[in-house]
Design an enzyme around this catalytic site. Structure first.
Site, PDB file in Angstrom:
ATOM      1  N   THR A 197       0.835  -1.198   0.000  1.00  0.00           N
ATOM      2  CA  THR A 197       0.000   0.000   0.000  1.00  0.00           C
ATOM      3  C   THR A 197       0.873   1.253   0.000  1.00  0.00           C
ATOM      4  O   THR A 197       0.630   2.199  -0.763  1.00  0.00           O
ATOM      5  CB  THR A 197      -0.951   0.012   1.203  1.00  0.00           C
ATOM      6  N   ASN A 224      -5.828  -9.590  -7.639  1.00  0.00           N
ATOM      7  CA  ASN A 224      -5.930 -10.211  -6.318  1.00  0.00           C
ATOM      8  C   ASN A 224      -7.242 -10.937  -6.073  1.00  0.00           C
ATOM      9  O   ASN A 224      -7.321 -11.812  -5.214  1.00  0.00           O
ATOM     10  CB  ASN A 224      -5.731  -9.155  -5.223  1.00  0.00           C
ATOM     11  N   SER A 250       5.057  -6.961  -1.668  1.00  0.00           N
ATOM     12  CA  SER A 250       4.790  -7.034  -0.236  1.00  0.00           C
ATOM     13  C   SER A 250       5.184  -8.402   0.280  1.00  0.00           C
ATOM     14  O   SER A 250       4.805  -9.427  -0.297  1.00  0.00           O
ATOM     15  CB  SER A 250       3.305  -6.770   0.046  1.00  0.00           C
ATOM     16  N   HIS A 257       4.408 -10.270   2.912  1.00  0.00           N
ATOM     17  CA  HIS A 257       3.487 -11.243   3.528  1.00  0.00           C
ATOM     18  C   HIS A 257       2.680 -12.027   2.513  1.00  0.00           C
ATOM     19  O   HIS A 257       1.955 -12.959   2.873  1.00  0.00           O
ATOM     20  CB  HIS A 257       2.572 -10.556   4.548  1.00  0.00           C
ATOM     21  N   CYS A 290      -8.795  -6.158   1.440  1.00  0.00           N
ATOM     22  CA  CYS A 290      -8.737  -4.727   1.750  1.00  0.00           C
ATOM     23  C   CYS A 290     -10.081  -4.043   1.550  1.00  0.00           C
ATOM     24  O   CYS A 290     -10.228  -2.859   1.828  1.00  0.00           O
ATOM     25  CB  CYS A 290      -7.670  -4.043   0.892  1.00  0.00           C
TER      26      CYS A 290
END
Length: 379
Positions: free
Chosen positions: A69, A148, A196, A198, A326
């Site tokens: 983000t 995603n 990212s 994770h 999200c």
């Protein structure tokens, strides 16, 4: 618990956990000049070099951040606040992650002109639209590598050919793609790329932004945070050494099992798709398998409420999602599925399953049986 939500986040791998502990205990500030801090500083630079090699880039083009983000926001900030900006026109795909989409909407409210690139029913962008709407005053094009929610893989090579001679910066949110999809910066025309940790079994709270050095210098792209000299004076703040080292450790472990894990994801995805089509012939799988990342499958099953099924599956011990993590909690249908031509009912009844190396075929069979029970109970 059976975890089918790896697109939201993935479990921390063993090597990343070990790196977190090791470098947390070696607590020195990486910016300190005494000898005791040298191994800490070297750990950060070693991690930077690891990711540069994987991305076919230079180490000085890798900037560590708190996650995708921030990286996505930094990409927009850099592209749209540059002193030599060619104009105020932005192009993004109509199926971007909220951290890109909301950035674009924010800048539209600041006076920028925003156009959404349409996609087909598989989620692939309209390359002709991109080609025809690219203008001399286009300052930024943002297109994700893998969606995603549905797993659509975009043709980054074709997009690069369109954008290669453009004055616009090309940003790519590659969070769901890495490291399974080739991302070679020396071959692709990507100027800014977000990752990212994770999402590939690293820790939460760390990611990176790749920034093409030639464009950074040419366009005088601004820093994100001002203060200390960290990240080549472009993102001030004490380096989170344990997180950065753990991110690099996760990458190393993932690459060691790359082929094996990728084949396993394909087996799981094929088994789930075959089972869904067999038990629910009227279901709609959003994005055909030939265009989809093998770790993702998004389906709408008529007669099955997405929200209700999500709760029932949770109570039965399954962790799945209704769309982007999200955007969870929103009662609105997925804008991604609507952009792909799904009806509001299909979008609201959708379920997303995303796999990891720890999942087993037996878990897929249990999921299919539970879904069959839910529809029989009119849930």
């Amino acid at each position: 618990m059976i975890y089918f939500d790896h697109a939201a986040t993935s479990p921390l791998c063993a090597s990343a956990r070990e790196a977190l502990i090791r470098w947390q205990e070696l607590y020195f500030n990486s910016s300190s000049q005494y000898q005791a801090a040298m191994p800490v500083r070297e750990a950060v630079e070693s991690a930077r070099a690891d990711f540069a090699r994987q991305l076919h880039s230079e180490a000085y083009e890798i900037y560590f951040t708190s996650g995708a983000t921030e990286s996505n926001n930094w990409a927009f900030f850099s592209a749209l606040h540059q002193p030599r900006r060619p104009g105020k026109h932005i192009l993004i795909s109509s199926i971007e992650h909220p951290s890109v989409r909301e950035c674009a909407f924010f800048y539209r409210r600041q006076g920028f002109e925003l156009e959404l690139i349409p996609v087909d029913t598989d989620g692939r962008i309209d390359l002709d639209f991109l080609r025809q709407h690219l203008r001399a005053d286009t300052c930024l094009v943002s297109i994700m590598a893998v969606n995603n929610e549905v797993g659509t893989i975009q043709d980054l090579e074709a997009i690069s050919e369109i954008l290669r001679n453009s004055s616009a910066l090309f940003h790519c949110d590659a969070v769901q793609a890495f490291p399974y999809i080739p991302l070679e910066m020396d071959r692709l025309a990507i100027d800014l790329l977000s990752l990212s940790a994770h999402k590939f079994n690293g820790p939460k709270g760390v990611g990176l932004l790749y920034m093409r050095e030639s464009k950074r210098r040419e366009l005088e792209l601004p820093a994100m945070l001002y203060g200390g000299p960290q990240e080549r004076e472009r993102r001030a703040g004490t380096s989170p050494v344990p997180l950065v080292a753990a991110m690099a450790a996760a990458l190393s472990e993932k690459l060691d099992k790359f082929s094996e894990d990728l084949a396993h994801l394909r087996v799981l995805s094929q088994a789930l798709e075959a089972g869904l089509r067999d038990r629910f012939p009227d279901c709609r799988i959003h994005c055909r398998s030939e265009f989809r990342h093998p770790g993702h499958l998004n389906v709408s099953i008529p007669g099955l409420s997405g929200e209700t099924a999500l709760i029932a599956l949770d109570m039965a011990g399954f962790c799945v999602s209704h769309g982007s993590a999200c955007a969870s909690g929103s009662l609105d249908p997925s804008p991604v599925l609507l952009a792909m031509g799904a009806s509001r009912d299909e979008a609201q009844s959708s379920l997303r399953f995303s796999f990891g190396a720890s999942n087993q075929l037996e878990e897929v069979d249990l999921l299919l049986t539970e879904l069959e029970n839910l529809r029989a109970w009119n849930l």
